[in-house]
Design a protein around this motif. Structure first.
Motif, PDB file in Angstrom:
ATOM      1  N   THR A   1      19.346 -61.502 -19.565  1.00 53.91           N
ATOM      2  CA  THR A   1      18.757 -62.139 -18.442  1.00 53.91           C
ATOM      3  C   THR A   1      17.736 -63.635 -18.887  1.00 53.91           C
ATOM      4  OG1 THR A   1      17.664 -61.832 -16.856  1.00 53.91           O
ATOM      5  CG2 THR A   1      20.483 -62.340 -16.408  1.00 53.91           C
ATOM      6  N   LEU A   2      16.621 -63.031 -19.802  1.00 55.95           N
ATOM      7  CA  LEU A   2      15.626 -63.270 -20.250  1.00 55.95           C
ATOM      8  C   LEU A   2      15.464 -64.544 -21.765  1.00 55.95           C
ATOM      9  CD1 LEU A   2      12.348 -60.609 -19.722  1.00 55.95           C
ATOM     10  CD2 LEU A   2      13.207 -63.570 -18.600  1.00 55.95           C
ATOM     11  N   GLU A   3      16.746 -63.854 -22.515  1.00 50.66           N
ATOM     12  CA  GLU A   3      16.595 -63.878 -23.567  1.00 50.66           C
ATOM     13  C   GLU A   3      18.039 -65.223 -23.307  1.00 50.66           C
ATOM     14  OE1 GLU A   3      16.552 -63.243 -26.611  1.00 50.66           O
ATOM     15  OE2 GLU A   3      18.184 -63.613 -27.687  1.00 50.66           O
ATOM     16  N   ASN A   4      19.150 -65.185 -22.414  1.00 48.45           N
ATOM     17  CA  ASN A   4      19.382 -66.112 -22.261  1.00 48.45           C
ATOM     18  C   ASN A   4      18.799 -67.404 -21.323  1.00 48.45           C
ATOM     19  OD1 ASN A   4      21.458 -65.076 -24.275  1.00 48.45           O
ATOM     20  ND2 ASN A   4      22.236 -64.117 -21.891  1.00 48.45           N
ATOM     21  N   LYS A   5      17.594 -67.119 -21.037  1.00 48.66           N
ATOM     22  CA  LYS A   5      17.119 -68.470 -20.271  1.00 48.66           C
ATOM     23  C   LYS A   5      17.226 -68.310 -19.101  1.00 48.66           C
ATOM     24  CE  LYS A   5      14.383 -70.731 -23.824  1.00 48.66           C
ATOM     25  NZ  LYS A   5      14.110 -71.928 -24.402  1.00 48.66           N
ATOM     26  N   GLN A   6      18.113 -67.857 -18.395  1.00 47.77           N
ATOM     27  CA  GLN A   6      18.436 -67.844 -16.788  1.00 47.77           C
ATOM     28  C   GLN A   6      18.092 -67.782 -16.015  1.00 47.77           C
ATOM     29  OE1 GLN A   6      21.358 -64.910 -17.958  1.00 47.77           O
ATOM     30  NE2 GLN A   6      23.146 -65.995 -17.701  1.00 47.77           N
ATOM     31  N   HIS A   7      16.651 -67.043 -16.117  1.00 44.58           N
ATOM     32  CA  HIS A   7      15.923 -67.672 -15.428  1.00 44.58           C
ATOM     33  C   HIS A   7      14.938 -69.406 -14.371  1.00 44.58           C
ATOM     34  CE1 HIS A   7      15.914 -63.942 -14.602  1.00 44.58           C
ATOM     35  NE2 HIS A   7      15.987 -63.323 -15.586  1.00 44.58           N
ATOM     36  N   TYR A   8      15.712 -70.113 -15.695  1.00 47.04           N
ATOM     37  CA  TYR A   8      15.185 -71.171 -14.864  1.00 47.04           C
ATOM     38  C   TYR A   8      16.236 -72.330 -14.926  1.00 47.04           C
ATOM     39  CZ  TYR A   8      11.854 -70.548 -18.930  1.00 47.04           C
ATOM     40  OH  TYR A   8      10.891 -70.189 -19.698  1.00 47.04           O
ATOM     41  N   ILE A   9      15.897 -73.330 -14.218  1.00 47.39           N
ATOM     42  CA  ILE A   9      16.544 -74.745 -13.805  1.00 47.39           C
ATOM     43  C   ILE A   9      17.637 -75.192 -14.584  1.00 47.39           C
ATOM     44  CG2 ILE A   9      17.055 -76.942 -12.807  1.00 47.39           C
ATOM     45  CD1 ILE A   9      14.242 -76.918 -11.719  1.00 47.39           C
ATOM     46  N   TYR A  10      19.068 -74.903 -14.574  1.00 48.39           N
ATOM     47  CA  TYR A  10      20.641 -75.377 -14.959  1.00 48.39           C
ATOM     48  C   TYR A  10      20.311 -76.616 -14.890  1.00 48.39           C
ATOM     49  CZ  TYR A  10      24.570 -76.671 -16.549  1.00 48.39           C
ATOM     50  OH  TYR A  10      25.612 -77.823 -16.590  1.00 48.39           O
ATOM     51  N   MET A  11      20.890 -77.943 -15.097  1.00 45.53           N
ATOM     52  CA  MET A  11      21.845 -79.415 -14.007  1.00 45.53           C
ATOM     53  C   MET A  11      22.793 -79.332 -14.629  1.00 45.53           C
ATOM     54  SD  MET A  11      18.950 -81.778 -12.376  1.00 45.53           S
ATOM     55  CE  MET A  11      18.783 -83.040 -13.748  1.00 45.53           C
ATOM     56  N   ASN A  12      23.428 -79.919 -14.810  1.00 43.61           N
ATOM     57  CA  ASN A  12      24.614 -81.469 -15.225  1.00 43.61           C
ATOM     58  C   ASN A  12      23.845 -82.449 -14.540  1.00 43.61           C
ATOM     59  OD1 ASN A  12      26.770 -82.923 -15.343  1.00 43.61           O
ATOM     60  ND2 ASN A  12      28.276 -81.109 -15.659  1.00 43.61           N
ATOM     61  N   GLY A  13      22.593 -82.917 -15.380  1.00 39.77           N
ATOM     62  CA  GLY A  13      21.930 -84.181 -14.500  1.00 39.77           C
ATOM     63  C   GLY A  13      23.182 -85.499 -14.585  1.00 39.77           C
ATOM     64  N   ARG A  14      24.527 -85.479 -15.509  1.00 37.33           N
ATOM     65  CA  ARG A  14      25.433 -86.887 -14.759  1.00 37.33           C
ATOM     66  C   ARG A  14      25.695 -86.549 -13.781  1.00 37.33           C
ATOM     67  NH1 ARG A  14      27.508 -88.731 -20.549  1.00 37.33           N
ATOM     68  NH2 ARG A  14      25.140 -88.757 -21.437  1.00 37.33           N
ATOM     69  N   GLU A  15      26.891 -85.038 -13.665  1.00 33.32           N
ATOM     70  CA  GLU A  15      27.300 -84.990 -12.397  1.00 33.32           C
ATOM     71  C   GLU A  15      26.608 -85.073 -10.726  1.00 33.32           C
ATOM     72  OE1 GLU A  15      30.515 -84.615 -12.488  1.00 33.32           O
ATOM     73  OE2 GLU A  15      30.807 -85.717 -14.576  1.00 33.32           O
ATOM     74  N   VAL A  16      25.396 -83.964 -11.142  1.00 34.67           N
ATOM     75  CA  VAL A  16      24.269 -84.694  -9.920  1.00 34.67           C
ATOM     76  C   VAL A  16      24.028 -86.209  -9.395  1.00 34.67           C
ATOM     77  CG1 VAL A  16      22.269 -83.630  -9.077  1.00 34.67           C
ATOM     78  CG2 VAL A  16      23.603 -82.570 -10.798  1.00 34.67           C
ATOM     79  N   PHE A  17      24.206 -86.873 -10.387  1.00 31.90           N
ATOM     80  CA  PHE A  17      23.773 -87.912 -10.469  1.00 31.90           C
ATOM     81  C   PHE A  17      24.618 -88.584  -9.851  1.00 31.90           C
ATOM     82  CE2 PHE A  17      23.341 -92.375 -11.226  1.00 31.90           C
ATOM     83  CZ  PHE A  17      21.955 -92.701 -11.498  1.00 31.90           C
ATOM     84  N   LYS A  18      26.197 -88.271  -9.719  1.00 27.93           N
ATOM     85  CA  LYS A  18      27.263 -89.092  -8.834  1.00 27.93           C
ATOM     86  C   LYS A  18      27.204 -88.437  -7.882  1.00 27.93           C
ATOM     87  CE  LYS A  18      30.413 -89.140 -13.525  1.00 27.93           C
ATOM     88  NZ  LYS A  18      31.549 -87.934 -13.729  1.00 27.93           N
ATOM     89  N   PHE A  19      27.720 -87.504  -7.094  1.00 25.84           N
ATOM     90  CA  PHE A  19      27.229 -86.400  -6.481  1.00 25.84           C
ATOM     91  C   PHE A  19      26.373 -87.397  -5.394  1.00 25.84           C
ATOM     92  CE2 PHE A  19      24.823 -83.223  -3.706  1.00 25.84           C
ATOM     93  CZ  PHE A  19      26.140 -83.299  -2.984  1.00 25.84           C
ATOM     94  N   ALA A  20      24.706 -87.462  -6.073  1.00 23.29           N
ATOM     95  CA  ALA A  20      23.577 -87.602  -5.557  1.00 23.29           C
ATOM     96  C   ALA A  20      24.292 -89.866  -4.652  1.00 23.29           C
ATOM     97  CB  ALA A  20      22.342 -88.181  -5.769  1.00 23.29           C
ATOM     98  N   VAL A  21      24.869 -90.156  -6.161  1.00 21.13           N
ATOM     99  CA  VAL A  21      24.932 -91.601  -4.950  1.00 21.13           C
ATOM    100  C   VAL A  21      25.500 -91.827  -3.996  1.00 21.13           C
ATOM    101  CG1 VAL A  21      25.819 -94.322  -6.186  1.00 21.13           C
ATOM    102  CG2 VAL A  21      23.754 -92.353  -7.167  1.00 21.13           C
ATOM    103  N   ARG A  22      26.989 -91.365  -4.178  1.00 24.60           N
ATOM    104  CA  ARG A  22      27.953 -91.020  -3.227  1.00 24.60           C
ATOM    105  C   ARG A  22      27.609 -90.337  -2.128  1.00 24.60           C
ATOM    106  NH1 ARG A  22      31.331 -86.131  -2.191  1.00 24.60           N
ATOM    107  NH2 ARG A  22      30.879 -85.325  -3.880  1.00 24.60           N
ATOM    108  N   VAL A  23      26.853 -89.304  -1.907  1.00 19.68           N
ATOM    109  CA  VAL A  23      26.825 -88.645   0.155  1.00 19.68           C
ATOM    110  C   VAL A  23      25.171 -89.661  -0.185  1.00 19.68           C
ATOM    111  CG1 VAL A  23      27.523 -86.292  -1.283  1.00 19.68           C
ATOM    112  CG2 VAL A  23      25.000 -86.537  -1.425  1.00 19.68           C
ATOM    113  N   MET A  24      23.994 -90.332  -0.384  1.00 23.19           N
ATOM    114  CA  MET A  24      23.808 -91.143  -0.287  1.00 23.19           C
ATOM    115  C   MET A  24      23.975 -91.713   0.708  1.00 23.19           C
ATOM    116  SD  MET A  24      20.216 -90.269  -1.610  1.00 23.19           S
ATOM    117  CE  MET A  24      19.391 -91.590  -2.299  1.00 23.19           C
ATOM    118  N   GLY A  25      24.883 -92.611   0.112  1.00 27.93           N
ATOM    119  CA  GLY A  25      25.673 -93.592   0.585  1.00 27.93           C
ATOM    120  C   GLY A  25      27.087 -93.047   2.176  1.00 27.93           C
ATOM    121  N   THR A  26      28.030 -91.773   1.481  1.00 29.27           N
ATOM    122  CA  THR A  26      27.975 -91.451   3.084  1.00 29.27           C
ATOM    123  C   THR A  26      26.955 -91.037   4.266  1.00 29.27           C
ATOM    124  OG1 THR A  26      28.382 -89.809   2.019  1.00 29.27           O
ATOM    125  CG2 THR A  26      30.294 -91.361   1.353  1.00 29.27           C
ATOM    126  N   ALA A  27      26.255 -89.989   3.519  1.00 28.23           N
ATOM    127  CA  ALA A  27      25.368 -89.177   4.651  1.00 28.23           C
ATOM    128  C   ALA A  27      24.963 -90.863   5.541  1.00 28.23           C
ATOM    129  CB  ALA A  27      24.423 -88.639   3.897  1.00 28.23           C
TER     130      ALA A  27
END
Ligand code: ACO
Length: 329
Positions: free
Chosen positions: A209-235
């Motif tokens: 897990t150390l070798e594979n850098k799995q103790h760091y944040i992984y983020m799919n920025g584009r998809e999170v961006f879309k989710f963020a814009v959508r739920v900021m509106g609906t919430a």
């Protein structure tokens, strides 16, 4: 049954570590530029915890200020909730470590894991306890040391995050003031878009897990961006409707500080001028659970709200989760 009590903010405090990491500093660490970071995110700098500081230390600094501003001592607290994704350790909870450090003898204490929505989740949880008369005073803190789980060789993520803590003391307030509504939600199916894979029971820490850098944040920025814009509106729509208000009733908008473009899209949708929006992503970057309280507390310190103002907070984050609230100051 007893009448439900109005509950609101009675004390505020914030803390950011001294060390500042600028976009220029990052230019020397990864292939990026100040221009790229500012134009894509609005971030200019972020604060980074000192090696000896952990999340509970940041939380403590914010907490003592919040208690002082509420005119209380730690012994007045019945409940402590620390919203964080970077606890000092798996257990005991950061809230228990903080409870001891503060001397909040006997107060219930637990951590809450809802990433960047954690502070609003914490407010909703503590408000329910106080409204129903189970507790009187609660300390809710959003605190994170994202620098500890950030891969500073990955330009996709390392420019985005910072460390900090924001705290509020909540308790009974006069009729007509306080929290008017909450809207919390989750889309667990999107969990893999934003995660820290290893170190839990699924993938305990190992050489792999150390070798594979799995103790760091992984983020799919584009998809999170879309989710963020959508739920900021609906919430926002949902939480205003629950409070019986419309977007024109908002005096101050306190959004999660992840990316200026996400904040601007919400401002457009709500038709909000800049003077009604708290923006400090330029100074602190995304501090996860600390982001909304840092913005709320900074606005309070700058005298941006007066008694009776209607404040709308809204956040989104890992889980995926979202949380919004309308608060009458
Ligand atoms: N410097 C220079 N170039 C970069 C950098 C950087 N720091 N980071 C990425 N790039 C490159 C990419 O490699 C990509 O290049 P390619 O097209 O050759 O592959 C290019 O820039 C464009 O990448 P995009 O992903 O399209 O950039 P975008 O405009 O979407 O911005 C960002 C990326 C800022 C991450 C954005 O998607 C975003 O803000 N997403 C939401 C993140 C968020 O809100 N997270 C919140 C939750 S965090 C939590 O819960 C802990």
């Amino acid at each position: 049954m007893n009448k439900l009590r109005p509950v609101g903010v009675i004390g505020t405090g914030k803390y950011v570590p001294e060390k500042i990491l600028t976009n220029k500093d990052l230019e020397a660490m990864v292939e990026t530029s100040d221009e790229w970071i500012v134009s894509r995110t609005g971030i200019q700098e972020r604060h980074i915890a000192a090696p000896e500081q952990a999340t509970s230390d940041l939380a403590y600094e914010a907490a003592i200020k919040a208690l002082k501003s509420a005119g209380m001592t730690a012994e007045d607290l019945d409940l402590i909730i620390v919203a964080t994704v970077t606890p000092d350790m798996a257990f005991p909870s950061t809230a228990c470590i903080l409870q001891d450090k503060l001397g909040a003898k006997g107060a219930a204490a637990f951590d809450l894991s809802a990433a960047c929505s954690g502070f609003v989740y914490g407010l909703a949880t503590a408000t329910s306890f106080i409204k129903t008369g189970i507790y009187n005073n609660a300390l809710i803190i959003g605190a994170d040391c994202l620098s500890r789980i950030t891969d500073y060789t990955d330009r996709n993520t390392c420019v985005l995050f910072g460390d900090g803590a924001g705290a509020v003391v909540i308790g009974e307030v006069p009729e007509g003031r306080g929290f008017q509504s909450f809207d919390l939600g989750a889309e667990g199916a999107g969990g893999s878009l934003l995660n820290l894979a290893a170190g839990g029971s699924r993938l305990p820490a190992s050489a792999d897990t150390l070798e594979n850098k799995q103790h760091y944040i992984y983020m799919n920025g584009r998809e999170v961006f879309k989710f963020a814009v959508r739920v900021m509106g609906t919430a926002t729509v949902d939480v205003l409707e629950k409070a019986g208000l419309s977007k024109d009733d908002i005096d101050l908008f306190v959004p999660h500080q992840a990316n200026i473009r996400i904040i601007q899209s919400a401002m457009q949708r709500l038709d909000l001028p800049e003077e009604k929006v708290v923006i400090n992503v330029n100074k602190y970057a995304n501090t996860s659970a600390a982001s909304i309280p840092l913005a709320l507390v900074e606005a309070a310190e700058e005298g941006r709200m007066k008694e009776g103002d209607r404040i709308l907070m809204v956040g989104f984050g890992g889980g995926l989760t979202w949380g919004a609230s309308v608060l009458v100051w």
